[in-house]
Scaffold this motif. Structure first.
Motif, mmCIF file in Angstrom:
data_model
loop_
_atom_site.group_PDB
_atom_site.id
_atom_site.type_symbol
_atom_site.label_atom_id
_atom_site.label_comp_id
_atom_site.label_asym_id
_atom_site.label_seq_id
_atom_site.Cartn_x
_atom_site.Cartn_y
_atom_site.Cartn_z
ATOM 1 N N ILE A 1 -4.259 -2.760 -5.873
ATOM 2 C CA ILE A 1 -4.423 -3.361 -4.540
ATOM 3 C C ILE A 1 -5.903 -3.403 -4.172
ATOM 4 O O ILE A 1 -6.400 -4.404 -3.653
ATOM 5 C CB ILE A 1 -3.613 -2.592 -3.469
ATOM 6 C CG1 ILE A 1 -2.111 -2.653 -3.758
ATOM 7 C CG2 ILE A 1 -3.923 -3.101 -2.065
ATOM 8 C CD1 ILE A 1 -1.511 -4.035 -3.806
ATOM 9 N N LYS A 2 -6.619 -2.339 -4.467
ATOM 10 C CA LYS A 2 -8.065 -2.302 -4.187
ATOM 11 C C LYS A 2 -8.784 -3.388 -4.983
ATOM 12 O O LYS A 2 -9.616 -4.124 -4.432
ATOM 13 C CB LYS A 2 -8.624 -0.924 -4.531
ATOM 14 C CG LYS A 2 -10.075 -0.738 -4.181
ATOM 15 C CD LYS A 2 -10.530 0.661 -4.542
ATOM 16 C CE LYS A 2 -11.016 1.326 -3.289
ATOM 17 N NZ LYS A 2 -11.409 2.708 -3.475
ATOM 18 N N ASP A 3 -8.475 -3.508 -6.265
ATOM 19 C CA ASP A 3 -9.079 -4.537 -7.116
ATOM 20 C C ASP A 3 -8.702 -5.939 -6.645
ATOM 21 O O ASP A 3 -9.527 -6.853 -6.644
ATOM 22 C CB ASP A 3 -8.649 -4.355 -8.570
ATOM 23 C CG ASP A 3 -9.174 -3.079 -9.191
ATOM 24 O OD1 ASP A 3 -10.121 -2.471 -8.640
ATOM 25 O OD2 ASP A 3 -8.629 -2.674 -10.249
ATOM 26 N N MET A 4 -7.447 -6.117 -6.247
ATOM 27 C CA MET A 4 -6.955 -7.417 -5.780
ATOM 28 C C MET A 4 -7.711 -7.862 -4.530
ATOM 29 O O MET A 4 -8.149 -9.004 -4.424
ATOM 30 C CB MET A 4 -5.449 -7.341 -5.496
ATOM 31 C CG MET A 4 -4.845 -8.607 -4.900
ATOM 32 S SD MET A 4 -4.856 -8.671 -3.086
ATOM 33 C CE MET A 4 -3.738 -7.356 -2.674
ATOM 34 N N LYS A 5 -7.881 -6.938 -3.583
ATOM 35 C CA LYS A 5 -8.596 -7.289 -2.352
ATOM 36 C C LYS A 5 -10.037 -7.696 -2.652
ATOM 37 O O LYS A 5 -10.549 -8.644 -2.059
ATOM 38 C CB LYS A 5 -8.552 -6.137 -1.353
ATOM 39 C CG LYS A 5 -7.200 -6.029 -0.674
ATOM 40 C CD LYS A 5 -7.234 -5.052 0.462
ATOM 41 C CE LYS A 5 -8.158 -5.539 1.547
ATOM 42 N NZ LYS A 5 -8.184 -4.717 2.728
ATOM 43 N N ASP B 1 -11.987 -7.675 0.794
ATOM 44 C CA ASP B 1 -12.459 -6.304 0.939
ATOM 45 C C ASP B 1 -13.355 -6.097 2.156
ATOM 46 O O ASP B 1 -13.676 -4.970 2.500
ATOM 47 C CB ASP B 1 -13.140 -5.809 -0.339
ATOM 48 C CG ASP B 1 -14.248 -6.721 -0.831
ATOM 49 O OD1 ASP B 1 -14.235 -7.924 -0.517
ATOM 50 O OD2 ASP B 1 -15.127 -6.224 -1.558
ATOM 51 N N GLY B 2 -13.707 -7.164 2.849
ATOM 52 C CA GLY B 2 -14.514 -7.038 4.067
ATOM 53 C C GLY B 2 -13.682 -7.035 5.337
ATOM 54 O O GLY B 2 -14.222 -6.953 6.444
ATOM 55 N N VAL B 3 -12.365 -7.104 5.199
ATOM 56 C CA VAL B 3 -11.473 -7.116 6.356
ATOM 57 C C VAL B 3 -11.541 -5.766 7.064
ATOM 58 O O VAL B 3 -11.539 -4.721 6.414
ATOM 59 C CB VAL B 3 -10.018 -7.425 5.908
ATOM 60 C CG1 VAL B 3 -9.041 -7.274 7.046
ATOM 61 C CG2 VAL B 3 -9.931 -8.815 5.306
ATOM 62 N N THR B 4 -11.581 -5.791 8.377
ATOM 63 C CA THR B 4 -11.632 -4.537 9.134
ATOM 64 C C THR B 4 -10.276 -3.855 9.131
ATOM 65 O O THR B 4 -9.237 -4.491 8.941
ATOM 66 C CB THR B 4 -12.044 -4.781 10.600
ATOM 67 O OG1 THR B 4 -10.997 -5.533 11.242
ATOM 68 C CG2 THR B 4 -13.371 -5.504 10.705
ATOM 69 N N ILE B 5 -10.286 -2.561 9.362
ATOM 70 C CA ILE B 5 -9.040 -1.795 9.422
ATOM 71 C C ILE B 5 -8.145 -2.300 10.560
ATOM 72 O O ILE B 5 -6.920 -2.352 10.422
ATOM 73 C CB ILE B 5 -9.319 -0.272 9.540
ATOM 74 C CG1 ILE B 5 -8.022 0.540 9.438
ATOM 75 C CG2 ILE B 5 -10.045 0.060 10.821
ATOM 76 C CD1 ILE B 5 -7.405 0.557 8.074
ATOM 77 N N GLU B 6 -8.761 -2.718 11.661
ATOM 78 C CA GLU B 6 -7.971 -3.237 12.787
ATOM 79 C C GLU B 6 -7.229 -4.514 12.389
ATOM 80 O O GLU B 6 -6.048 -4.678 12.691
ATOM 81 C CB GLU B 6 -8.868 -3.507 14.003
ATOM 82 C CG GLU B 6 -9.491 -2.271 14.616
ATOM 83 C CD GLU B 6 -10.778 -1.818 13.936
ATOM 84 O OE1 GLU B 6 -11.300 -0.765 14.327
ATOM 85 O OE2 GLU B 6 -11.252 -2.500 12.995
ATOM 86 N N MET C 1 -3.163 -5.190 11.981
ATOM 87 C CA MET C 1 -2.456 -6.292 12.647
ATOM 88 C C MET C 1 -1.664 -7.116 11.635
ATOM 89 O O MET C 1 -0.516 -7.495 11.891
ATOM 90 C CB MET C 1 -3.442 -7.185 13.406
ATOM 91 C CG MET C 1 -4.117 -6.492 14.584
ATOM 92 S SD MET C 1 -2.936 -5.931 15.819
ATOM 93 C CE MET C 1 -2.482 -7.475 16.542
ATOM 94 N N LEU C 2 -2.244 -7.385 10.473
ATOM 95 C CA LEU C 2 -1.543 -8.135 9.429
ATOM 96 C C LEU C 2 -0.326 -7.355 8.932
ATOM 97 O O LEU C 2 0.741 -7.927 8.678
ATOM 98 C CB LEU C 2 -2.495 -8.463 8.276
ATOM 99 C CG LEU C 2 -3.611 -9.463 8.629
ATOM 100 C CD1 LEU C 2 -4.672 -9.481 7.540
ATOM 101 C CD2 LEU C 2 -3.033 -10.852 8.851
ATOM 102 N N PHE C 3 -0.474 -6.036 8.807
ATOM 103 C CA PHE C 3 0.636 -5.186 8.399
ATOM 104 C C PHE C 3 1.774 -5.260 9.420
ATOM 105 O O PHE C 3 2.945 -5.407 9.057
ATOM 106 C CB PHE C 3 0.145 -3.746 8.226
ATOM 107 C CG PHE C 3 1.213 -2.752 7.868
ATOM 108 C CD1 PHE C 3 2.041 -2.946 6.776
ATOM 109 C CD2 PHE C 3 1.362 -1.597 8.609
ATOM 110 C CE1 PHE C 3 3.012 -2.010 6.430
ATOM 111 C CE2 PHE C 3 2.327 -0.656 8.278
ATOM 112 C CZ PHE C 3 3.154 -0.862 7.189
#
Length: 112
Positions: A23-27, A33-38, A42-44
């Motif tokens: 998942i880390k490699d995919m992002k 990989d620059g998407v914020t945790i917030e 929200m996507l989750f």
């Protein structure tokens, strides 16, 4: 190694850690990989809503009985799993360890 090759190395015996690494490699490969945790959270939550809707429709809990529904619970569960592991990565959480630690505590609880 390309992302598709990494995916093909995963199988039903792959560890949670291996999937979490994928998942880390995919992002990174898809430049997410620059998407914020917030935003990731929200996507989750959106995916959880889609899962709830798919389950409701697949269990005949839909409102329009004349409409044919083809919601795929399996795909929505996979999306939720991907986002969950992504959020774990963003918080430096080893999901296998977190699961084992939490379930160890749960085993000591009294359930009624």
């Amino acid at each position: 190694m390309e992302l598709k090759e990494k995916l093909e190395l995963l199988n039903e015996k792959s560890s949670v850690a291996e999937i979490q690494k994928y998942i880390k490699d995919m992002k990174k490969a898809r430049r997410f990989d620059g998407v914020t945790i917030e935003r990731e959270m929200m996507l989750f939550l959106e995916e959880l809503g889609e899962l709830a809707k798919a389950i409701r429709k697949n269990t005949k809990g839909h409102l329009d009985i004349a409409k044919e529904y083809n919601d795929n619970v399996e795909e929505e569960l996979a999306d939720c799993f991907i986002y969950l592991l992504s959020i774990a990565n963003m918080n430096n959480v080893d999901m296998f360890k977190a699961f084992k630690d939490k379930e160890t505590k749960n085993c000591d609880r009294v359930w009624k």
